[in-house]
Design an enzyme around this catalytic site. Structure first.
Site, PDB file in Angstrom:
ATOM      1  CD  GLU A  58      50.177  85.457  54.820  1.00 29.89           C
ATOM      2  OE1 GLU A  58      49.736  84.436  55.529  1.00 29.89           O
ATOM      3  OE2 GLU A  58      49.685  86.616  55.310  1.00 29.89           O
ATOM      4  CD  GLU A  60      53.206 105.719  65.786  1.00 33.63           C
ATOM      5  OE1 GLU A  60      52.993 105.113  66.958  1.00 33.63           O
ATOM      6  OE2 GLU A  60      52.204 106.423  65.174  1.00 33.63           O
TER       7      GLU A  60
END
Length: 296
Positions: A113, A84
């Site tokens: 992860e 964004e």
């Protein structure tokens, strides 16, 4: 076997043990009550956040990037915030890295992860350098992928920041700027997409937005570096030019068109009575800060 029951984000609250028996209205009230603690937890970290922003600004002024690294929810929040920044601040220097790659944004790849080396390799692939700032994001503060990335960042001289939701975490001990936002056990035990995720989003909002404010990407609270890519954003850019330049809609739209949809250039043209090239030169001399270009 890894045991994480001591982490506050993994705790199971006794008073929530029978929520599946409650009416929906009561569930909404209780969850909203839980969420209300997040802004206060963030406020306790405000000095650490401010210090991190100032340090990040120094790196970006030197030509570096702001790089978020996370896994699961934390990684997705980092990718979201980074994506964004392009349209809002007209920059490609905020990057989101997630364990499992971009496919993990929409398809869970939680096993990724645990690969510490993969975190280091992901940053190496970006050509990480000393001018960059790396923000590791991990609710537990012990995600191997994030720790590997931070370790690689420190070895290159990059700035390191950590956002964790447990006190005394390995991540916080591994970075120059630890940001601990302790939100406590989740509404659903261990579901760190809830309060921890909200806290991470609030912190990343501050890190990116305030960094861009310091870099001159706004004029007051106006996004003067907005990318004009649709009708809504063209209207917004036009209104920004009207407001800052004191112009009417026709003048603002004409200047914006001549400026190639660059609101900063359009404002500078109108305020200093110069053409687009002259306005760009003034902005370049002012390092892109509109106030400086206008002599304010």
């Amino acid at each position: 076997m890894t045991r994480l029951g001591h982490l506050s984000t993994e705790g199971a609250r006794a008073e929530r043990a029978e929520i599946d028996r409650l009416p929906t209205g009561e569930l909404v009230r209780l969850m909203n009550e839980d969420d209300a603690v997040v802004p206060m937890a963030v406020s306790h970290a405000q000095h650490a956040i401010a210090a991190a922003v100032d340090a990040i600004v120094e790196r970006l002024e030197a030509g570096g990037r702001l790089i978020y690294v996370g896994a699961g929810t934390a990684g997705r929040i980092g990718v979201l915030d980074a994506s964004e920044c392009g349209p809002t601040f007209n920059t490609d220097r905020v990057v989101g890295v997630i364990a499992g790659g971009q496919v993990a944004v929409s398809n869970a790849s939680e096993s990724a992860e645990d690969n510490r080396e993969a975190g280091a390799m992901a940053l190496a692939a970006l050509g990480l350098g000393a001018a960059d700032a790396v923000v590791g994001i991990s609710a537990s503060g012990r995600t191997p992928y994030v720790l590997g990335a931070v370790e690689r960042a420190r070895s290159t001289g990059a700035l390191t920041v950590g956002v964790a939701c447990n006190e005394g975490s390995e991540l916080s001990a591994s970075v120059e700027h630890p940001i601990d936002v302790v939100v406590g056990p989740e509404f659903i035990a261990g579901s760190t997409r809830l309060k921890a995720g909200t806290a991470q989003k609030l912190v990343l909002n501050m890190l990116s937005t305030l960094t861009m404010v310091r870099l001159g990407k706004t004029y007051g609270n106006l996004m003067v570096d907005v990318r004009v890519t649709n009708a809504k954003l063209r209207d917004r850019a036009t209104r920004i030019v009207e407001q800052v330049a004191g112009a009417d809609t026709h003048e603002a739209a004409a200047a914006l068109a001549e400026a190639g949809d660059d609101a900063k250039v359009a404002v500078t043209m109108l305020r200093t009575a110069t053409n687009a090239d002259g306005a760009r030169e003034r902005l370049l001399a002012a390092d892109g800060h509109l106030r400086r270009a206008l002599g304010e």
